[in-house]
Scaffold this active site. Sequence first.
Site, short mmCIF file in Angstrom:
data_model
loop_
_atom_site.label_atom_id
_atom_site.label_comp_id
_atom_site.label_asym_id
_atom_site.label_seq_id
_atom_site.Cartn_x
_atom_site.Cartn_y
_atom_site.Cartn_z
N ARG A 86 -40.19 -10.61 -5.82
CA ARG A 86 -40.42 -9.29 -5.22
C ARG A 86 -40.19 -8.19 -6.25
O ARG A 86 -40.87 -7.17 -6.24
CB ARG A 86 -39.49 -9.10 -4.02
CG ARG A 86 -39.79 -10.03 -2.85
CD ARG A 86 -38.82 -9.79 -1.71
NE ARG A 86 -39.06 -10.70 -0.59
CZ ARG A 86 -38.50 -11.89 -0.47
NH1 ARG A 86 -37.66 -12.32 -1.39
NH2 ARG A 86 -38.74 -12.65 0.58
N ARG A 151 -30.76 -17.41 11.34
CA ARG A 151 -30.41 -17.74 12.72
C ARG A 151 -31.32 -18.84 13.28
O ARG A 151 -30.86 -19.70 14.03
CB ARG A 151 -30.48 -16.48 13.58
CG ARG A 151 -29.41 -15.46 13.22
CD ARG A 151 -29.50 -14.21 14.07
NE ARG A 151 -28.43 -13.28 13.71
CZ ARG A 151 -28.24 -12.10 14.29
NH1 ARG A 151 -29.03 -11.72 15.28
NH2 ARG A 151 -27.25 -11.32 13.91
N HIS A 173 -33.08 -7.91 -0.40
CA HIS A 173 -34.07 -8.79 0.22
C HIS A 173 -34.75 -9.53 -0.94
O HIS A 173 -35.81 -9.15 -1.42
CB HIS A 173 -35.09 -7.98 1.02
CG HIS A 173 -36.20 -8.81 1.60
ND1 HIS A 173 -35.98 -9.96 2.31
CD2 HIS A 173 -37.55 -8.65 1.56
CE1 HIS A 173 -37.13 -10.48 2.70
NE2 HIS A 173 -38.10 -9.71 2.26
#
Length: 314
Positions: A86, A151, A173
Amino acid sequence: MNKISIIGTGSVGSTIAYSLAIMGMASEIVMIDINSEKALGEALDIRQGTPFCSPCSIYAGSYVDAEDSDIVILTSGIARKPGQSRLELAQTNVNITKSIIPEITRHAPNATYIIVSNPVDILTYTFHKFSDLPENRIIGSGTILDTARLRARLSEYYNISQSNVHAYVFGEHGDSSFIPWSVANISNVPILECDKLITTPGIEKPKLDFVDIEQYVRKSGGRVIARKGATFYAVSISVCHICKCLLGGVDTTMTVSSMMHGEYGIDEVCLSTLNLVGDDGIRGKVNVPLTDEEVAKLRLSADTLKDVIKNLEI
């Protein structure tokens, strides 16, 4: 009556618009792109399905049409290629963002802005430095997607609803992100004790491998890109969750990217920790207690981002 404008009608922007329409979260959606034909096509395709959804006006427009938007979502920029990090996108997408900021903020000065384009923490920082908007109304999608991936993975391990999993990804991120396991739990059972305290008769659970989980979360985006060329479903659902919390009127905690002002000894950089998000944007931070090792990892992530910022023209 909620108006949401989306800048960039690539896979992510278009999927966000589609998701917002079928979820009935906006009465008006404006799709803006330098490729006006692409925006027109995407808006038409979604609009022709809206008779089976909540009433919604969705159309292609320009920055002028974003006037009175409640939320503006920025997805424009060069997409990440297979094998590319990124952060390697940084200068190109910083330049694109800088060209957009004065145009959109002139017409939608009172909107809350959600930055989704990568590298999201760098572009969120750029938005802070290059616009005159209040800090609380600039939100980077940050690690909300990473947190969702975490999760989802933990719910698979324990064969339990994802809504019962409370765990987060902090930091960039990107590759310097980390999971603060000390605050992770399933239905108030600390994650370190779940193997012995959560029992399901007849179901054997594999032993939780923390390193494997962390690598799975960190590399998920790259794996999806290698297999199908882009990621857009999960990030779009995550962004819609942010929108829902902004429009819902009740503060919600989530890991989004925001400017740091001394929290955990970090300042002058945007990254993800736990924030309170409500109808006025970011309403505060929840500074959960971290171990010394976790604080060190968060500071390392901040330093990684700062090293990139030093070499950019912002």
